[in-house]
Design an enzyme around this catalytic site. Structure first.
Site, PDB file in Angstrom:
ATOM      1  N   HIS A   1       0.871  -1.179   0.000  1.00  0.00           N
ATOM      2  CA  HIS A   1       0.000   0.000   0.000  1.00  0.00           C
ATOM      3  C   HIS A   1       0.912   1.234   0.000  1.00  0.00           C
ATOM      4  O   HIS A   1       1.546   1.515   1.014  1.00  0.00           O
ATOM      5  CB  HIS A   1      -0.885   0.012   1.243  1.00  0.00           C
ATOM      6  CG  HIS A   1      -1.794  -1.173   1.336  1.00  0.00           C
ATOM      7  ND1 HIS A   1      -3.086  -1.170   0.871  1.00  0.00           N
ATOM      8  CD2 HIS A   1      -1.582  -2.428   1.819  1.00  0.00           C
ATOM      9  CE1 HIS A   1      -3.648  -2.356   1.065  1.00  0.00           C
ATOM     10  NE2 HIS A   1      -2.745  -3.142   1.642  1.00  0.00           N
TER      11      HIS A   1
ATOM     12  N   ASN B   1      -6.598   0.802  -2.765  1.00  0.00           N
ATOM     13  CA  ASN B   1      -7.358   1.570  -1.759  1.00  0.00           C
ATOM     14  C   ASN B   1      -6.694   2.913  -1.456  1.00  0.00           C
ATOM     15  O   ASN B   1      -6.384   3.240  -0.312  1.00  0.00           O
ATOM     16  CB  ASN B   1      -7.587   0.749  -0.478  1.00  0.00           C
ATOM     17  CG  ASN B   1      -6.306   0.304   0.188  1.00  0.00           C
ATOM     18  OD1 ASN B   1      -5.248   0.270  -0.435  1.00  0.00           O
ATOM     19  ND2 ASN B   1      -6.385  -0.048   1.452  1.00  0.00           N
TER      20      ASN B   1
ATOM     21  N   HIS C   1      -9.178 -10.115  -0.456  1.00  0.00           N
ATOM     22  CA  HIS C   1      -9.068  -9.827   0.978  1.00  0.00           C
ATOM     23  C   HIS C   1     -10.296 -10.526   1.574  1.00  0.00           C
ATOM     24  O   HIS C   1     -11.401  -9.997   1.530  1.00  0.00           O
ATOM     25  CB  HIS C   1      -9.081  -8.317   1.220  1.00  0.00           C
ATOM     26  CG  HIS C   1      -9.224  -7.933   2.655  1.00  0.00           C
ATOM     27  ND1 HIS C   1      -8.198  -7.386   3.381  1.00  0.00           N
ATOM     28  CD2 HIS C   1     -10.274  -8.011   3.501  1.00  0.00           C
ATOM     29  CE1 HIS C   1      -8.611  -7.157   4.622  1.00  0.00           C
ATOM     30  NE2 HIS C   1      -9.869  -7.514   4.721  1.00  0.00           N
TER      31      HIS C   1
ATOM     32  N   ASP D   1       2.208  -7.036   2.632  1.00  0.00           N
ATOM     33  CA  ASP D   1       1.046  -6.201   2.975  1.00  0.00           C
ATOM     34  C   ASP D   1       1.528  -4.905   3.649  1.00  0.00           C
ATOM     35  O   ASP D   1       0.931  -4.424   4.608  1.00  0.00           O
ATOM     36  CB  ASP D   1       0.061  -6.967   3.871  1.00  0.00           C
ATOM     37  CG  ASP D   1      -1.280  -6.248   4.022  1.00  0.00           C
ATOM     38  OD1 ASP D   1      -1.522  -5.257   3.307  1.00  0.00           O
ATOM     39  OD2 ASP D   1      -2.090  -6.684   4.872  1.00  0.00           O
TER      40      ASP D   1
ATOM     41  N   PHE E   1      -5.759  -0.385  10.886  1.00  0.00           N
ATOM     42  CA  PHE E   1      -5.106  -1.679  10.666  1.00  0.00           C
ATOM     43  C   PHE E   1      -3.865  -1.488   9.797  1.00  0.00           C
ATOM     44  O   PHE E   1      -3.880  -0.684   8.867  1.00  0.00           O
ATOM     45  CB  PHE E   1      -6.050  -2.620   9.903  1.00  0.00           C
ATOM     46  CG  PHE E   1      -7.233  -3.104  10.692  1.00  0.00           C
ATOM     47  CD1 PHE E   1      -7.086  -4.110  11.638  1.00  0.00           C
ATOM     48  CD2 PHE E   1      -8.499  -2.581  10.462  1.00  0.00           C
ATOM     49  CE1 PHE E   1      -8.186  -4.590  12.344  1.00  0.00           C
ATOM     50  CE2 PHE E   1      -9.608  -3.057  11.169  1.00  0.00           C
ATOM     51  CZ  PHE E   1      -9.447  -4.059  12.112  1.00  0.00           C
ATOM     52  N   GLY E   2      -2.816  -2.283  10.059  1.00  0.00           N
ATOM     53  CA  GLY E   2      -1.701  -2.357   9.116  1.00  0.00           C
ATOM     54  C   GLY E   2      -0.355  -2.084   9.722  1.00  0.00           C
ATOM     55  O   GLY E   2      -0.218  -1.286  10.656  1.00  0.00           O
TER      56      GLY E   2
HETATM   57 ZN   LIG Z   1      -6.018  -6.974   2.851  1.00  0.00          ZN
END
Ligand SMILES: [Zn+2]
Length: 436
Positions: free
Chosen positions: A67, A99, A184, A315, A333-334
């Protein structure tokens, strides 16, 4: 531009040879391509010579899931800083998720990302296009137009696709344009706004949990629909035993299913989430899917070692320190992962002799690229000179300053690892160097 790499150690399998011997070789690079590979000295005039004695030469790594936040959230990361993080970790190709803001649900945004990556010129950042408009799961995007603009796969990553009929229609349309669907896998009726795995840590801290079935029911659905449609169904960041069992069963039936796992799901479980001084949980251990139970972690490891797993994906999901300093239920999240992925897998699986080095690199290059029909992962004459030189001998500590990413949200800070990158070359250009 002519470059010579001298005295690099490598492995015959990574040169496409049927032998498990290591070897020491010299590599000449001309006009961005590998022009000569030899165990003997290579004669000629070169603009640049890299002495690689004591370093391990690998094909550039490929990450199926990152991302990079551009356009729209450049305070977390942008294509330039993300590219720098990638090549610091030995990655020369990464697949970026849609996203962003705006969502990559239209050809212009996809085209922008592909062009921006080329202009930055550090790493090959290949965009995906979203499956539905605004990731809302209601109406499908134009897959052919997204592909034409440069999308290498279709995904609503960040969100599960809730409606079965939309997902099925997407599989049919993706097959027609020969793109994989990256899933996902998350049934929101079962994840239900939870923050961490629905297990003993969630119970102990009174935090709403994400049930493991939220993932596996969607993986089972995807395998079933792949069987019905023939579309390539790829499970992103698998995290539970039940999901792995579903993939294993589908593969046994020759269904067109592939699966990736992230280093954090291989190495951490919910019991590892750091408890802060104020007795709350540290959000740098929060990602989606969440760190699951110890049994799930061991199932991920087993699937890695028995060949069920097709690729390793980071990710890489940057967030600012302020965002991650919030209570774990409020924080996004992440976690980031590009700079630590190879060192983590090398230190915990290769150095401990569970996985061979050439297999580890295949999971992070040839097989990862193969998911998107990218021919890569071999050091060969005529191929793009996307190469990496790793230092496998010198230990280093992961500190906040270690990261090239704009963000520092990693649960691996403080760990001592092996396998840091000394050089990365993309199309023959040195895009990262860290000489000892
Ligand atoms: Zn994901």
């Amino acid at each position: 531009m002519k470059t010579l790499i001298t005295s690099a150690t490598s492995h015959n399998r990574l040169l496409g040879r049927d032998s498990d011997e290591y070897l020491v070789l010299n590599i000449a690079i001309e006009d961005g391509k590998v022009s000569q590979i030899s165990e003997a000295e290579i004669e000629g005039a070169f603009d640049q010579v890299i002495d690689a004695s004591g370093l391990f030469l690998s094909p550039g790594l490929v990450d199926p899931q990152v991302h990079f936040r551009e356009p729209g959230m450049e305070y977390k990361e942008d294509i330039e800083s993300g590219s720098k993080a990638a090549v610091k970790g030995g990655f020369t190709t990464v697949i970026s998720m849609p996203n962003t803001s705006p969502t990559a649900d239209n050809p212009d945004t996809v085209r922008f990302m592909a062009q921006r990556s080329k202009d930055v010129g550090i790493c090959k950042v290949l965009p995906t296009g979203s499956l539905s408009h605004s990731l809302a799961g209601q109406t499908l995007t134009d897959f052919a137009a997204l592909k034409e603009a440069g999308a290498v796969a279709i995904t609503d990553d960040g969100k599960g696709v809730q409606k079965d009929e939309i997902f099925k229609e997407a599989m049919v349309k993706a097959k027609a344009v020969n793109l994989a669907i990256l899933d996902h896998s998350e049934d929101e009726s079962l994840s239900d706004g939870g923050a961490i795995h629905a297990g003993k840590v969630a119970a102990q801290f009174g935090i709403k949990g994400i049930k493991p079935e939220s993932e596996s029911v969607h993986v089972e659905r995807g395998c079933q629909m792949s069987q019905e449609t023939g579309a390539h169904y790829h499970v992103l960041h698998v995290s539970t035993k039940a999901s792995i069992d579903a993939v294993r069963a589908a593969k046994a039936k020759n269904i067109n299913v592939t699966v990736e796992v992230s280093p954090h799901h291989l190495l951490l479980c919910d019991e590892d989430i750091k408890v802060k001084d104020d007795n709350t949980l540290d959000a740098n251990w929060k990602m989606n899917p969440p760190l699951r139970s110890k049994a799930d972690k061991l199932a991920c490891q087993e699937a890695l070692l028995d060949g069920t797993i097709d690729a390793i994906a980071t990710d890489h999901a940057p967030h600012s320190p302020d965002e991650k300093a919030q209570h774990i239920e409020a924080a996004p999240f992440g976690i980031i992962g590009l700079e630590t992925a190879f060192p983590l897998i090398y230190t915990h699986f290769v150095k401990t002799e569970k996985l061979t080095l050439s297999r580890c690199i295949d999971l992070m290059s040839k097989q990862a690229g193969g998911l998107f029909n990218i021919d890569c992962g071999r050091i060969q004459v005529g191929a793009d000179a996307d190469l990496c030189l790793f230092d496998l001998e010198s230990p280093f500590e992961v500190s906040p300053e270690f990261f090239a990413s704009k963000s520092k949200n990693s649960p691996f800070i403080g760990q001592t690892l092996y396998g840091q990158t000394r050089y990365t070359l993309m199309n023959g250009n040195v895009v990262f160097a860290n000489k000892p």
